[in-house]
Design a protein around this motif. Structure first.
Motif, PDB file in Angstrom:
ATOM      1  N   UNK A  32     -10.647  15.044 -63.965  1.00 29.97           N
ATOM      2  CA  UNK A  32     -10.855  15.671 -62.677  1.00 29.97           C
ATOM      3  C   UNK A  32     -10.556  17.165 -62.767  1.00 29.97           C
ATOM      4  N   UNK A  34      -8.779  20.085 -60.703  1.00 25.17           N
ATOM      5  CA  UNK A  34      -7.829  20.335 -59.626  1.00 25.17           C
ATOM      6  C   UNK A  34      -7.658  21.840 -59.443  1.00 25.17           C
ATOM      7  N   UNK A  36      -4.930  24.571 -57.591  1.00 26.36           N
ATOM      8  CA  UNK A  36      -3.673  24.853 -56.905  1.00 26.36           C
ATOM      9  C   UNK A  36      -3.603  26.359 -56.688  1.00 26.36           C
ATOM     10  N   UNK A  46      -1.173  22.425 -53.531  1.00 29.73           N
ATOM     11  CA  UNK A  46      -2.403  21.705 -53.846  1.00 29.73           C
ATOM     12  C   UNK A  46      -3.509  22.157 -52.898  1.00 29.73           C
ATOM     13  N   UNK A  49      -9.424  18.736 -55.202  1.00 27.04           N
ATOM     14  CA  UNK A  49      -9.796  18.254 -56.515  1.00 27.04           C
ATOM     15  C   UNK A  49     -11.133  17.523 -56.422  1.00 27.04           C
ATOM     16  N   UNK A  91      -7.488  17.406 -65.556  1.00 28.38           N
ATOM     17  CA  UNK A  91      -6.604  16.348 -66.031  1.00 28.38           C
ATOM     18  C   UNK A  91      -7.218  14.984 -65.747  1.00 28.38           C
ATOM     19  N   UNK A  94      -5.235   8.701 -62.618  1.00 26.24           N
ATOM     20  CA  UNK A  94      -3.876   8.190 -62.538  1.00 26.24           C
ATOM     21  C   UNK A  94      -3.544   7.329 -63.746  1.00 26.24           C
ATOM     22  N   UNK A  95      -2.293   7.038 -63.889  1.00 29.26           N
ATOM     23  CA  UNK A  95      -1.864   6.217 -65.017  1.00 29.26           C
ATOM     24  C   UNK A  95      -0.601   6.716 -65.657  1.00 29.26           C
ATOM     25  N   UNK A  96       0.478   6.841 -64.897  1.00 31.63           N
ATOM     26  CA  UNK A  96       1.746   7.181 -65.517  1.00 31.63           C
ATOM     27  C   UNK A  96       1.875   8.636 -65.899  1.00 31.63           C
ATOM     28  N   UNK A  97       2.138   8.889 -67.150  1.00 32.12           N
ATOM     29  CA  UNK A  97       2.410  10.229 -67.659  1.00 32.12           C
ATOM     30  C   UNK A  97       1.167  11.094 -67.589  1.00 32.12           C
ATOM     31  N   UNK A  98       1.157  12.042 -66.644  1.00 33.72           N
ATOM     32  CA  UNK A  98       0.021  12.951 -66.510  1.00 33.72           C
ATOM     33  C   UNK A  98       0.545  14.353 -66.244  1.00 33.72           C
ATOM     34  N   UNK A  99       1.059  14.980 -67.244  1.00 37.37           N
ATOM     35  CA  UNK A  99       1.613  16.311 -67.038  1.00 37.37           C
ATOM     36  C   UNK A  99       0.510  17.327 -66.788  1.00 37.37           C
ATOM     37  N   UNK A 100       0.863  18.359 -66.054  1.00 34.76           N
ATOM     38  CA  UNK A 100      -0.076  19.426 -65.722  1.00 34.76           C
ATOM     39  C   UNK A 100       0.341  20.670 -66.479  1.00 34.76           C
TER      40      UNK A 100
ATOM     41  N   UNK B  34       8.135  15.983 -62.327  1.00 35.18           N
ATOM     42  CA  UNK B  34       8.079  16.975 -63.395  1.00 35.18           C
ATOM     43  C   UNK B  34       8.956  18.170 -63.031  1.00 35.18           C
ATOM     44  N   UNK B  36       9.541  22.272 -63.891  1.00 32.18           N
ATOM     45  CA  UNK B  36       8.960  23.469 -64.475  1.00 32.18           C
ATOM     46  C   UNK B  36       9.948  24.628 -64.338  1.00 32.18           C
ATOM     47  N   UNK B 102      -7.403   5.469 -57.324  1.00 32.26           N
ATOM     48  CA  UNK B 102      -7.485   5.704 -58.757  1.00 32.26           C
ATOM     49  C   UNK B 102      -7.050   7.104 -59.143  1.00 32.26           C
ATOM     50  N   UNK B 104      -4.405  10.378 -59.012  1.00 28.66           N
ATOM     51  CA  UNK B 104      -3.017  10.773 -58.819  1.00 28.66           C
ATOM     52  C   UNK B 104      -2.964  12.286 -58.652  1.00 28.66           C
TER      53      UNK B 104
END
Lengths: 112, 117
Positions: A32, A34, A36, A46, A49, A91, A94-100, B34, B36, B102, B104
């Protein structure tokens, strides 16, 4: 996550549309786009997206090219309060660890 | 959108002391938060990923014994800067992930400005 490229700075006249470009030529099919923004001394906010269709909300519109290699954030009527650094980020879903990871962004200066 | 708060917004401390910063998701539960850090005129740098009920994952170059992260509940993560020094002075920002369907989305707190004298 795919890398993005943005111009370091842009000016826009108050009341005019601000069009902020972003290149993401290595974007994957399930990633996707996004956007910001960070106003001075505040946390990022935000904006919007999208995956492949154009999106619009109360803040902005997001136009994604058909090949998804670039996108444009549009602030239809820029105000002085829109002066900020705008970040385009790619990025996965979804699915847990998704650092930006933030790049340098585009510093938008809205001029009276 | 979802709201993330941070406390305190600003803190001044003496060198050698420890400082705790709280990050809360106010209207949603966040399994992942997170942390930063942002120095003047620079972009945000990810320090660590905080997962509820498990150990945090630190980015390369971030000392886990200096920056202690605790994610004790689905709405609260804390960052403790231990034995702070002037070079730790920075703007610390947390974010929390909210999943809708779906997709996040990360929402950011207002930041905490730390000044170590």
């Amino acid at each position: 996550d795919a890398k993005t490229t943005q111009p370091p700075s842009m000016d826009c006249a108050e009341g005019r549309a601000a069009n902020l470009p972003c290149n993401h030529s290595t974007i994957s099919g399930n990633e996707y786009v996004y956007w910001y923004r960070q106003i001075h001394s505040q946390g990022p906010q935000y904006i919007i997206h999208g995956l492949k269709n154009n999106e619009t909300n109360e803040m902005a519109s997001l136009i994604i090219t058909e090949d998804r290699k670039s996108s444009t954030l549009i602030l239809p009527h820029a105000t002085l309060r829109d002066t900020a650094v705008y970040y385009c980020i790619v990025r996965g879903p979804s699915g847990g660890y998704q650092k930006v990871t933030f790049g340098i962004g585009t510093k938008l200066q809205v001029i009276p | 959108g979802a709201v993330v708060s941070q406390h305190p917004s600003r803190v001044i401390c003496k060198s050698g002391t420890s400082v705790k910063i709280e990050c809360r998701s106010l209207d949603f539960q966040a399994t992942t938060m997170f942390w930063y850090r942002q120095f003047p005129k620079q972009s945000l740098m990810l320090m660590a990923t905080s997962n509820e009920g498990s150990k945090a994952t630190y980015e390369q170059g971030v000392e886990k014994d200096k920056f202690l992260i605790n994610h004790a509940s689905l709405t609260l993560s804390t960052l403790t800067v231990t034995s702070a020094h002037p070079e730790d002075s920075s703007f610390y920002i947390c974010s929390a992930s909210e999943g809708r369907g779906l997709v996040e989305t990360q929402y950011f707190g207002p930041g905490t400005r730390l000044l170590v004298l």
